[in-house]
Design a protein around this motif. Structure first.
Motif, short mmCIF file in Angstrom:
data_model
loop_
_atom_site.label_atom_id
_atom_site.label_comp_id
_atom_site.label_asym_id
_atom_site.label_seq_id
_atom_site.Cartn_x
_atom_site.Cartn_y
_atom_site.Cartn_z
N CYS A 146 -5.52 1.83 -6.45
CA CYS A 146 -6.60 0.85 -6.53
C CYS A 146 -6.21 -0.25 -7.53
O CYS A 146 -5.22 -0.93 -7.33
CB CYS A 146 -7.90 1.57 -6.93
N ILE A 186 -15.85 3.24 -0.45
CA ILE A 186 -14.72 4.10 -0.81
C ILE A 186 -15.02 5.50 -0.31
O ILE A 186 -16.14 5.99 -0.42
CB ILE A 186 -14.48 4.11 -2.34
N TYR A 230 -3.20 1.29 -2.06
CA TYR A 230 -4.34 0.41 -1.78
C TYR A 230 -4.76 -0.49 -2.95
O TYR A 230 -5.89 -0.41 -3.43
CB TYR A 230 -5.55 1.20 -1.27
N LYS A 239 -10.88 4.39 4.60
CA LYS A 239 -11.48 3.41 3.72
C LYS A 239 -10.69 3.32 2.42
O LYS A 239 -9.74 4.07 2.20
CB LYS A 239 -12.94 3.79 3.41
N HIS A 240 -11.12 2.41 1.56
CA HIS A 240 -10.46 2.23 0.27
C HIS A 240 -10.53 3.53 -0.55
O HIS A 240 -11.48 4.29 -0.46
CB HIS A 240 -11.14 1.10 -0.51
N ASP A 266 -10.37 -1.03 4.56
CA ASP A 266 -10.50 -1.38 3.14
C ASP A 266 -11.14 -2.75 3.00
O ASP A 266 -10.56 -3.76 3.42
CB ASP A 266 -9.11 -1.36 2.49
N GLU A 319 -6.99 4.19 -11.59
CA GLU A 319 -7.94 3.40 -10.83
C GLU A 319 -8.88 2.69 -11.81
O GLU A 319 -8.73 2.81 -13.02
CB GLU A 319 -8.76 4.29 -9.89
N PHE A 338 -1.93 1.67 2.58
CA PHE A 338 -3.09 0.81 2.72
C PHE A 338 -4.03 1.33 3.81
O PHE A 338 -3.59 2.04 4.72
CB PHE A 338 -2.65 -0.62 3.03
#
Length: 248
Positions: A133, A226, A156, A211-212, A181, A36, A177
């Motif tokens: 990410c 996030i 994602y 969420k992300h 997001d 990430e 996903f």
């Protein structure tokens, strides 16, 4: 479980990463875990360790060259300073290239910092990229530019679509996903999906009510953009294991 190792990029430059292997070692498939925006921290090392526990060799290339972010602004600064083309075409491809060439572990990591006698010279082991990410976006780019890959799993992350030559993608892709997001909205994912469809790429995309960065257990603030979601993370991991088992 793992250790830091060195390896050579296709251009001959040195790179390092976190390597971990399954208990039985040997000819298990390999996973290139892509970080990430935080960098090579303990969380992403833990993902590699989970891959090893599932029976895979795993290596996380250190794209930030030792730098690790603790706050979002710092992570954003490091990400913006990263050359994505170089990261995908050299750092990440270097891991695929060394492993896919059939070299023994010492050659894969070049310097021989760590060599397991359980890891004999394997004949062209299968390999997949798994990124989260920023690493998810790099996973998609790698599916375009890294011909040594056999499969890709994107969590994602979506790169700018103008850099995605979907006709060059010859491997199956799994995507996870999040419906909430804000970093990679649905419209961006749908744009990627449209390109994959037009190029007849084999892919599976799943959406999660989250969420992300929902699989990162360090994201504990429910008010942040996030946030960890245990149920979504569990289901996505299960689907990832099934996908890797089918395609490697």
């Amino acid at each position: 479980m793992g250790t830091i190792v060195d390896f050579k990029r296709p251009d001959g430059k040195a790179c390092s990463g976190y390597y971990t292997e399954p208990e039985k070692g040997g000819k298990a498939p390999g996973i290139v875990v892509i970080q990430e925006w935080w960098g090579l921290n303990d969380q992403i090392k833990g993902v590699a360790d989970r891959m090893a526990q599932a029976g895979y060799h795993a290596l996380v290339p250190d794209l930030y060259r030792g730098k690790v972010a603790l706050e979002a602004k710092e992570a954003e600064h490091l990400m913006k300073g990263l050359n994505f083309g170089d990261a995908a075409g050299q750092d990440i491809r270097g891991v695929f290239f060394r492993r896919r060439s059939g070299a023994r572990h010492r050659s894969w990591c070049e310097c021989g910092n760590r060599h397991s006698s359980r890891d004999p010279s394997p004949p062209r082991q299968s390999l997949a990229g798994v990124g989260f990410c920023m690493g998810g976006a790099l996973t998609i780019l790698s599916s375009v530019f890294v011909k040594e890959a056999d499969a890709a799993v994107c969590w994602y992350g979506v790169p700018p679509l103008e850099y995605v030559d979907a006709k060059a993608i010859k491997i199956p892709i799994l995507g996870h996903f999040a419906t909430e997001d804000v970093a990679f909205p649905r419209s961006q994912v749908e744009g990627l999906e449209s390109k994959l469809k037009q190029a007849n790429v084999k892919y599976e995309f799943y959406w999660y009510n989250a969420k992300h960065a929902f699989a990162n257990e360090n994201n504990k603030d429910p008010n942040s953009f996030i946030a960890y979601n245990a149920d979504a993370a569990r289901l996505a991991w299960q689907r990832t294991m099934e996908f890797l088992k089918k395609n490697l």
